[in-house]
Design an enzyme around this catalytic site. Structure first.
Site, short mmCIF file in Angstrom:
data_model
loop_
_atom_site.label_atom_id
_atom_site.label_comp_id
_atom_site.label_asym_id
_atom_site.label_seq_id
_atom_site.Cartn_x
_atom_site.Cartn_y
_atom_site.Cartn_z
NE ARG A 31 -1.79 2.03 3.50
CZ ARG A 31 -2.25 2.57 4.64
NH1 ARG A 31 -3.50 2.39 5.01
NH2 ARG A 31 -1.44 3.29 5.41
CE1 TYR B 104 -4.66 6.30 7.92
CE2 TYR B 104 -4.39 6.08 5.55
CZ TYR B 104 -4.48 5.51 6.81
OH TYR B 104 -4.38 4.15 6.94
CG HIS C 7 -8.08 7.15 5.92
ND1 HIS C 7 -8.48 7.81 7.06
CD2 HIS C 7 -7.73 5.91 6.32
CE1 HIS C 7 -8.36 7.00 8.09
NE2 HIS C 7 -7.91 5.83 7.68
CD GLU D 208 -8.24 0.79 3.03
OE1 GLU D 208 -7.13 0.37 2.66
OE2 GLU D 208 -8.57 0.90 4.22
CD GLU E 261 -9.86 1.49 7.68
OE1 GLU E 261 -9.03 0.85 7.03
OE2 GLU E 261 -9.62 2.60 8.20
CD GLU F 277 -4.13 -2.39 6.81
OE1 GLU F 277 -5.29 -2.55 7.26
OE2 GLU F 277 -3.61 -1.28 6.64
CD1 TRP G 218 -6.94 12.11 10.08
CD2 TRP G 218 -7.57 10.04 10.65
NE1 TRP G 218 -5.81 11.35 10.22
CE2 TRP G 218 -6.16 10.07 10.56
CE3 TRP G 218 -8.19 8.82 10.97
CZ2 TRP G 218 -5.35 8.96 10.79
CZ3 TRP G 218 -7.40 7.73 11.20
CH2 TRP G 218 -6.00 7.78 11.12
O1 EZ4 Z 1 -7.04 4.50 9.94
O2 EZ4 Z 1 -6.59 1.60 11.98
O3 EZ4 Z 1 -6.21 0.80 6.22
N1 EZ4 Z 1 -5.95 1.14 7.34
C1 EZ4 Z 1 -6.38 2.25 7.94
C2 EZ4 Z 1 -5.98 2.43 9.38
C3 EZ4 Z 1 -7.03 3.13 10.22
C4 EZ4 Z 1 -6.75 2.96 11.70
C5 EZ4 Z 1 -7.88 3.55 12.53
O4 EZ4 Z 1 -7.66 3.28 13.87
O5 EZ4 Z 1 -7.07 3.04 7.33
O6 EZ4 Z 1 -4.76 3.13 9.45
CO CO Z 2 -7.90 2.06 5.65
#
Ligand code: EZ4
Ligand code: CO
Length: 401
Positions: free
Chosen positions: A147, A159, A211, A235, A261, A338, A401
């Site tokens: 990733r 992020y 994200h 994703e 997720e 993952e 976020w």
């Molecule tokens: O933001 O686990 O794909 N993984 C993610 C993670 C989530 C965190 C949230 O607690 O997007 O990094």
């Molecule tokens: Co994610």
């Protein structure tokens, strides 16, 4: 096998984890993960105040009956706190059953349909060249899937790009990532993947996590432009609350889409799967109600050719990774897992049989889940309040976020 004791252990070997430990009258015990990053004590209280008293005296062999009792008996069904709590109990009971029968959980789930499960690792950097280096490092370690996240020029913090290597959420109030700009991100991301593809060639599997930042139209535009770089998946292209958004994204791109997720129930997945709007579900044994519920999600998705690629960030404890490993070799429509490396302290607090070698995860052959918690060590890492970061546009508007 009457349940005699249910305990909740909160420990912070680098970051907070909530663990359920259930013991039966014959001394057999099992462990489950109930961690909800940034809201850990809500689940801990839910478990110790409300769930533990209900379990004492019940037959620990009745995994499904207990699951249904906790789910239906709460009346206030679903939601991240409830489902993480149920997951902790569920994992612990699968662990107990495996130990009692002297066989690993993958055996109880129907046996193996693969020898090992491919994982994807993370490459992230503040520059395109740095990201390319990180991808090449991962490939040289044997990973087949990576990733890729990269800081966007003009955005200071975002992020997936750690402020310093190995850092997790800091203690104290939430860190504010200032100045998100979807426009800058959209202009930059195709260039990132052009650079990475050019450097590594056509074979490595590349993934990316948007994200939840984009609108459906923006995500459709991005997915379309990324098609030539053949991502394994994009994703969380858009927010998950408005599922029709995925229908819009789908009409505009053939880039495979992964989502979920944050899902905690089969009802979060049902429409997306049935409509053919997504390719991969990210639901995990931890946040989606345990192994028992996750296997129903997978079974529902199977005839629609939707496969599982479960969440496995470092805020899911090694107990969830154990569940993922057993689940992942026993369930046919698991595509990938993952894998984010835990801190050394975390690995000593949670000794485990599962391992990742050359990009593949195996659960080991120990009875149950093959994972434990060292309570003495855990006690040396007391809970420390922490939050996930939050995101903000340049003008101070709160963003996703
Ligand atoms: O933001 O686990 O794909 N993984 C993610 C993670 C989530 C965190 C949230 O607690 O997007 O990094
Ligand atoms: Co994610």
């Amino acid at each position: 096998m009457k349940i005699e004791d249910v305990r909740v252990i909160v420990t912070s070997p680098g970051r907070n984890y909530v663990t359920v430990k259930i013991e039966t009258e014959d001394g057999t015990y099992g462990v489950g993960d109930a961690t909800l990053n940034g809201r850990e004590l809500a689940v801990a209280a839910y478990l110790s105040e409300h769930v533990a008293p209900l379990l004492i005296g019940r037959d620990g062999r009745d995994i499904e009956g207990i699951w249904q009792y906790l789910y239906r008996g709460a009346y206030w069904r679903r939601g991240p706190v409830t489902m993480a709590a149920i997951a902790g109990v569920d994992m612990a009971l699968w662990d107990i059953k495996g130990k009692a029968l002297g066989t690993p959980v993958w055996d109880l789930l129907g046996g193996r349909c693969r020898q090992a499960l491919r994982v994807y690792t993370h490459a992230s950097s503040r520059t395109v060249d740095g990201a390319i280096n990180e991808v090449q490092r991962a490939l040289s370690e044997g990973y087949e899937a990576v990733r890729v996240q990269c800081l966007v020029p003009g955005i200071d913090e975002m992020y997936g790009v750690p402020r310093a290597p190995g850092t997790s959420e800091p203690e104290g109030l939430p860190f504010v990532e200032q100045g998100w700009s979807s426009d800058a991100y959209l202009r930059f991301t195709p260039r990132l993947f052009a650079g990475v593809r050019e450097a590594v060639g056509p074979e490595p599997l590349l993934l990316h996590d948007a994200h939840h930042r984009l609108t459906p139209a923006e995500a459709g535009w991005l997915g379309h432009r990324l098609e030539e770089f053949r991502l394994f998946w994009l994703e969380d292209a858009v927010l998950e609350e408005l599922q029709d958004g995925y229908g819009i994204v789908r009409q505009h791109t053939t880039t495979p889409l992964a989502v979920g997720e944050v899902f905690n129930s089969i009802y979060d997945c049902e429409r997306l799967v049935r409509k053919g709007w997504v390719d991969y579900l990210r639901a995990s044994a931890l946040h989606a109600g345990g192994i028992s519920h996750l296997r129903k999600i997978a079974a529902f998705a199977e005839p629609y050719h939707v496969r599982m690629g479960c969440h496995g960030a470092a805020d899911l404890s090694p107990i969830t990774m154990a569940a993922a490993a057993h689940f992942g070799i026993a369930v046919h429509n698991v595509a990938i897992q993952e894998y984010a490396i835990h801190s050394d302290d975390t690995n000593t607090v949670f000794p485990h049989e599962w391992s990742v070698q050359r990009g593949y995860l195996t659960p080991g052959d120990a009875p149950g889940l093959g994972v434990d918690i060292n309570e003495e060590l855990a006690a040396g890492f007391p809970y420390a309040r922490g939050y996930l970061p939050v995101s903000q546009l340049r003008d101070g508007t709160a963003w996703n976020w």
